[in-house]
Motif scaffolding. Structure first.
Motif, short mmCIF file in Angstrom:
data_model
loop_
_atom_site.label_atom_id
_atom_site.label_comp_id
_atom_site.label_asym_id
_atom_site.label_seq_id
_atom_site.Cartn_x
_atom_site.Cartn_y
_atom_site.Cartn_z
N THR A 68 0.81 -1.22 0.00
CA THR A 68 0.00 0.00 0.00
C THR A 68 0.85 1.27 0.00
N ASP A 69 2.15 1.16 0.17
CA ASP A 69 3.01 2.34 0.07
C ASP A 69 3.16 2.72 -1.40
N LYS A 70 3.22 4.03 -1.66
CA LYS A 70 3.31 4.49 -3.06
C LYS A 70 4.55 3.95 -3.76
N GLY A 71 5.59 3.60 -3.00
CA GLY A 71 6.81 3.07 -3.61
C GLY A 71 6.81 1.55 -3.75
N ASP A 72 5.86 0.88 -3.11
CA ASP A 72 5.86 -0.60 -3.14
C ASP A 72 5.73 -1.19 -4.55
N PRO A 73 4.82 -0.68 -5.38
CA PRO A 73 4.73 -1.28 -6.73
C PRO A 73 6.06 -1.21 -7.49
N ILE A 198 4.44 -0.81 -21.07
CA ILE A 198 3.99 -0.31 -19.77
C ILE A 198 4.73 -1.08 -18.66
N PRO A 199 5.32 -0.37 -17.70
CA PRO A 199 6.02 -1.05 -16.62
C PRO A 199 5.04 -1.84 -15.73
N ASN A 200 5.57 -2.87 -15.11
CA ASN A 200 4.71 -3.72 -14.26
C ASN A 200 3.95 -2.92 -13.21
N GLN A 201 4.61 -1.93 -12.60
CA GLN A 201 3.95 -1.18 -11.53
C GLN A 201 2.76 -0.36 -12.04
N ASN A 202 2.71 -0.10 -13.35
CA ASN A 202 1.58 0.62 -13.93
C ASN A 202 0.52 -0.31 -14.52
N GLY A 203 0.74 -1.63 -14.40
CA GLY A 203 -0.32 -2.56 -14.81
C GLY A 203 -0.04 -3.37 -16.06
N ALA A 204 1.23 -3.75 -16.25
CA ALA A 204 1.61 -4.57 -17.41
C ALA A 204 0.84 -5.88 -17.41
#
Ligand SMILES: Nc1nc2c(c(=O)[nH]1)N[C@H]1C(S)=C(S)[C@@H](COP(=O)(O)O)O[C@H]1N2
Ligand SMILES: [Mo]
Length: 301
Positions: A68-73, A198-204
């Motif tokens: 849930t931290d903004k940096g976790d993804p 698209i990077p994984n953290q943005n929903g690849a």
């Protein structure tokens, strides 16, 4: 980074972000309308469609499957395997199947869309997505008459997703749209950012983007799309129904029960920047307000 949907690289794949942005401003007078596409009228209204940097877009994320931290993804999503990838398209369609990501990309036309992204938490960004219209994907599967809604589901793979141990939400993450919202030309499945995969953290490798709705409607890493005649359950509505409705259109006049939605903080604007006014339907009202004609937007939040 290689362009996943085309065998050959385009010029943009090897263009640094700064050059890319300069070229964009040069082009905006001539080809700008074509590039920005349907975001055009919204742009005139707000005067602010300057994209965030690739770094900002890929380091400040919500993807609770990874924490849930903004940096976790950004920290953990690289573990997610995105190849092979299939999307099951089923329910009220003529051609239900598990479509491979490659099948889909071979048949879709990828274009660039620069959209505002407004999170219900009151921060916002501008993202230069690459993607295709969801309508084209639904037409590929053949929507049966009688279908009224589209349900979406995110990958659920606990061994690659450290966040799903926590019962923050009822996993897998699910979302839904009314069929006319899903078929609207502004609604895309994004497969890239700044011309890169698209990077994984943005929903690849593909995620929904519905720019006039709060960010949580834009479900990431989609593995299933189901056409149905019933309004589908959605993750945040199931979790906190009083706070998050099915529609979730950006609306500065309808506050969240715990905070105002009148203004927003643009990520990257800096400490001196004032919060900016939130636009009705995130600046896309000219294009989409007619979808909600006659509806009470405070009730259908
Ligand atoms: N599967 C899944 N999709 C998701 C989320 C999530 O936690 N899980 N977060 C949503 C929220 S709250 C927002 S604001 C956007 C953020 O997208 P971005 O990280 O690409 O900016 O993704 C949405 N899609
Ligand atoms: Mo969000």
């Amino acid at each position: 980074m290689a362009n996943r949907w085309k065998p050959d690289l385009t010029e943009r794949d090897v263009t640094p972000e700064s050059v890319y942005l300069n070229r964009r401003s040069l082009l905006s007078g001539v080809a700008g309308l074509g590039l920005v596409g349907l975001a055009g009228p919204g742009q005139a209204q707000s005067g602010d469609l300057k994209p965030n940097t690739f770094e900002e877009i890929t380091s400040y994320n919500n993807f609770y499957e990874f924490g849930t931290d903004k940096g976790d993804p950004a920290r953990y999503a690289s573990r997610m395997t995105t190849s092979p990838w299939t999307v099951r398209i089923d329910g009220m369609v003529d051609r239900p199947a598990d479509y491979t990501f490659e099948d889909i990309m071979a048949r879709m036309t990828v274009e660039e869309r620069i959209y505002r992204l407004r999170c219900v938490e009151t921060w916002s960004m501008v993202v230069p997505w690459n993607g295709f219209e969801l309508a084209d994907l639904l037409k590929m599967a053949g929507v049966k008459s009688g279908a009224k809604y589209v349900a979406f589901e995110t990958l659920l793979r606990p061994e690659e997703m450290p966040g799903v141990r926590f019962p923050v939400l009822d996993w897998p993450y699910v979302e839904g749209l009314r069929l006319d919202e899903a078929m609207h030309p502004l609604t895309i499945m994004a497969t890239g950012i700044y011309g890169r995969d698209i990077p994984n953290q943005n929903g690849a490798p593909l995620r929904l983007v519905v720019p006039w709705k709060y960010g949580f409607k834009s479900i990431k890493s989609v593995v299933r799309i189901t056409l149905t005649d019933k309004q589908p359950p959605t993750s945040w509505n199931k979790s906190l129904p009083r706070e998050y409705g099915f529609y979730s259109n950006v609306n500065p006049e309808v506050d969240h029960p715990r905070w105002s939605q009148a203004t927003e903080k643009r990520i990257g604007a800096g400490l001196f920047a004032r919060n900016q006014p939130t636009l009705m339907m995130n600046g896309y009202a000219d294009e989409v307000a007619s979808l909600y004609a006659g509806m009470d937007l405070a009730k259908n939040y």
